[in-house]
Design an enzyme around this catalytic site. Structure first.
Site, short mmCIF file in Angstrom:
data_model
loop_
_atom_site.label_atom_id
_atom_site.label_comp_id
_atom_site.label_asym_id
_atom_site.label_seq_id
_atom_site.Cartn_x
_atom_site.Cartn_y
_atom_site.Cartn_z
N GLU A 238 0.82 -1.24 -0.10
CA GLU A 238 -0.05 0.08 -0.10
C GLU A 238 0.89 1.21 0.00
O GLU A 238 0.90 2.01 1.02
CB GLU A 238 -1.10 0.10 1.23
CG GLU A 238 -1.87 -1.08 1.12
CD GLU A 238 -3.16 -0.95 1.93
OE1 GLU A 238 -3.02 -0.47 3.21
OE2 GLU A 238 -3.99 -1.88 1.98
N GLU A 341 -4.13 -8.83 -1.60
CA GLU A 341 -4.75 -8.67 -0.34
C GLU A 341 -6.14 -8.29 -0.12
O GLU A 341 -6.42 -7.37 -1.03
CB GLU A 341 -3.93 -7.54 0.64
CG GLU A 341 -4.56 -7.56 2.21
CD GLU A 341 -3.75 -6.54 3.03
OE1 GLU A 341 -2.53 -6.69 2.74
OE2 GLU A 341 -4.34 -5.78 3.54
#
Length: 496
Positions: A238, A341
């Protein structure tokens, strides 16, 4: 009572269970769409308000085909065209998962391992992710080196040897093979960053770019010395999020230049050119901007195997953005899309049986695969009764939760929804065309290396849907129960 799949389930051949090589460019190639072995179809179903959990029903029988009419609902299965090669489905072994696992009795540990990693008695996970030192899911922050050790002389993975590495090894043993294992960092050590903090974003300082690239190599060497080959890496988890937990910000240009000038060359120099390097590792919303910035640079692109993505963009109100995957796949067909994810956030124990948990997985997986995704990885494989442990209270759902107060395991419907893919679609399979004439049924299909075909059909509506499956010159009638997912197995090997 054991909650993993224990009866009446299909075991695929050993050849279909082997780890896949790196997928080649997606392609469409003319083949005869003529069924060879199919006389009957085995159907496995999970449905709301029933006892069905990947349960085998009556076999369906093909009859003679006739042209469908518009008033009928049909699904057309076409093997004449094949697309991306499938790598695997799995979940992440985090510190949280490993520490919760360690609290279980030996019997429950075996139940858990079989539930995920045994293909015959469970759902046959074939891929695994882990973290490079700490993430939010664990008791606290840590790294593998002493502060300010820019030569990495103190590097060691002693922390991981207590809980995480033993769980990874047990999972591999249960699967009966070395599953592809890839790793992701959430943050460099604090002293390498401009905010001097592993948490709350910050950026990697330019003077530590080479040191940080060397850190990945040290991690790979340390894990492989423990008998755990590293299949791949993501550059940064991220990279556009400033989180209250471990995080580090890279612009698209930052990540491009780090891959091009530091991480890519460092992996190659250390004999690790075969490691699958995955960029982005964030949401679908900005995936094309990130992919194009990196992959339009030939010197950066040569080091990149794939583009990873998550599903958390929905909190911005932007929707699921599946078309962005298609755009990346079409623009860069030689690169691989990987769902790295996803989980349902804001854990509440009294919502453990909420059917929407599983349906989010099914909806995402079908659309991700139909837009070119080659691998799909859930987040934590196991959490406790609080949705943790998590050192910043970012509690979430997992497919399986352990109630550490009682030692019992609770299987959410997410586990079964994932299983409709992971159990029946095996590494090396190729996606084939599966087309629904109505949007109330979602579908995707794969042909396994043993010749079997796994077609998934999902009904998110409140009504039962009757449809006809057309396959070559044959047709059969089937039903999709309200809020259900089914896997239809065709062309099974003669010895099954």
């Amino acid at each position: 009572m054991k909650r993993y799949i224990s009866i009446g389930l299909l075991a695929l051949t050993t050849a279909a269970c082997q780890p896949a090589e790196a997928p080649q460019e997606a392609k469409s190639e003319a083949k005869k769409n003529v069924p060879v072995n199919s006389k009957t179809v085995s159907v496995y179903t999970t449905a709301k308000d029933t006892d069905l959990k990947i349960s085998k029903g009556e076999e369906l029988v093909f009859g003679a085909y006739k042209q469908p009419v518009e008033t009928e609902h049909f699904i057309y299965l076409d093997t004449a065209h094949h697309f991306q090669k499938f790598v695997g489905i799995g979940g992440a072994v985090t510190d949280a998962s490993a520490e919760v696992f360690a609290t279980l009795s030996e019997e429950k540990q075996q139940d858990f391992l079989k539930a995920y990693y045994d293909q015959e008695n469970g759902i046959g996970y074939s891929l695994m992710r882990t973290t490079i030192h700490s993430a939010d899911f664990g008791p606290g922050s840590y790294t593998y080196v002493a502060d300010n050790d820019d030569e990495l002389k103190t590097f060691n993975i002693e922390h991981d040897e207590k809980y995480r590495i033993p769980l990874i090894k047990k999972a591999m043993e249960t699967a009966g093979q070395m599953l592809p294992l890839y790793a992701s960092p959430w943050s460099p050590p604090a002293w390498m960053k401009d905010n001097n903090n592993m948490l709350k974003g910050g950026k990697l300082l330019p003077e530590f770019r080479q040191t940080w690239a060397d850190y990945y190599v040290k991690f790979i060497q340390a894990y492989e010395a423990k008998g755990l080959p590293i299949w791949g890496l993501t550059v940064q988890n991220e990279p556009m999020a400033v989180q209250r937990w471990e995080s580090c910000v890279y612009t698209a240009e930052d990540e491009r230049d780090f891959v091009k000038n530091y991480l890519g060359p460092t992996l190659h120099k250390n004999g690790m050119a075969d490691k699958k390097l995955i960029v982005w590792d964030h949401n679908r919303d900005l995936i094309y901007q990130r992919a194009s910035t990196i992959l339009n640079d030939k010197e950066a692109a040569k080091y990149v195997w794939g583009v990873g993505f998550h599903w958390y963009e929905t909190w911005t109100g932007s929707g699921m953005n599946f078309e962005n995957l298609k755009n990346v796949h079409e623009a860069y067909p030689d690169k691989n899309l990987v769902f790295t994810e996803g989980c349902v956030e804001k854990f509440k124990w009294d919502e453990m049986d909420n059917w929407a948990l599983g349906e989010r997985y099914g909806y995402s997986m079908i659309n991700d695969f139909n837009n070119g995704t080659v691998a799909w990885t859930d987040w934590n494989i196991l959490l406790n009764e609080n949705g943790g442990p998590n050192h910043v209270q970012n509690f979430c759902f997992a497919p399986i939760h352990a109630d550490t107060r009682t030692g019992e395991l609770h299987y959410t419907n997410s586990y079964y929804y994932i299983g409709h893919f992971s159990k029946f679609v095996r590494p090396g399979a190729e996606r084939i065309m599966s087309s629904s004439s109505r949007d109330n049924l979602l579908t995707t299909a794969f042909k396994n290396t043993d010749g079997s075909i796994a077609m998934v059909v999902m009904n998110k509506t409140d009504k039962e849907v009757t449809y006809k499956l057309v396959y070559g010159e044959k047709v059969l009638e089937a039903k999709a129960l309200p809020h259900s997912i089914s896997t239809l197995m065709l062309d099974q090997p003669q010895n099954l």
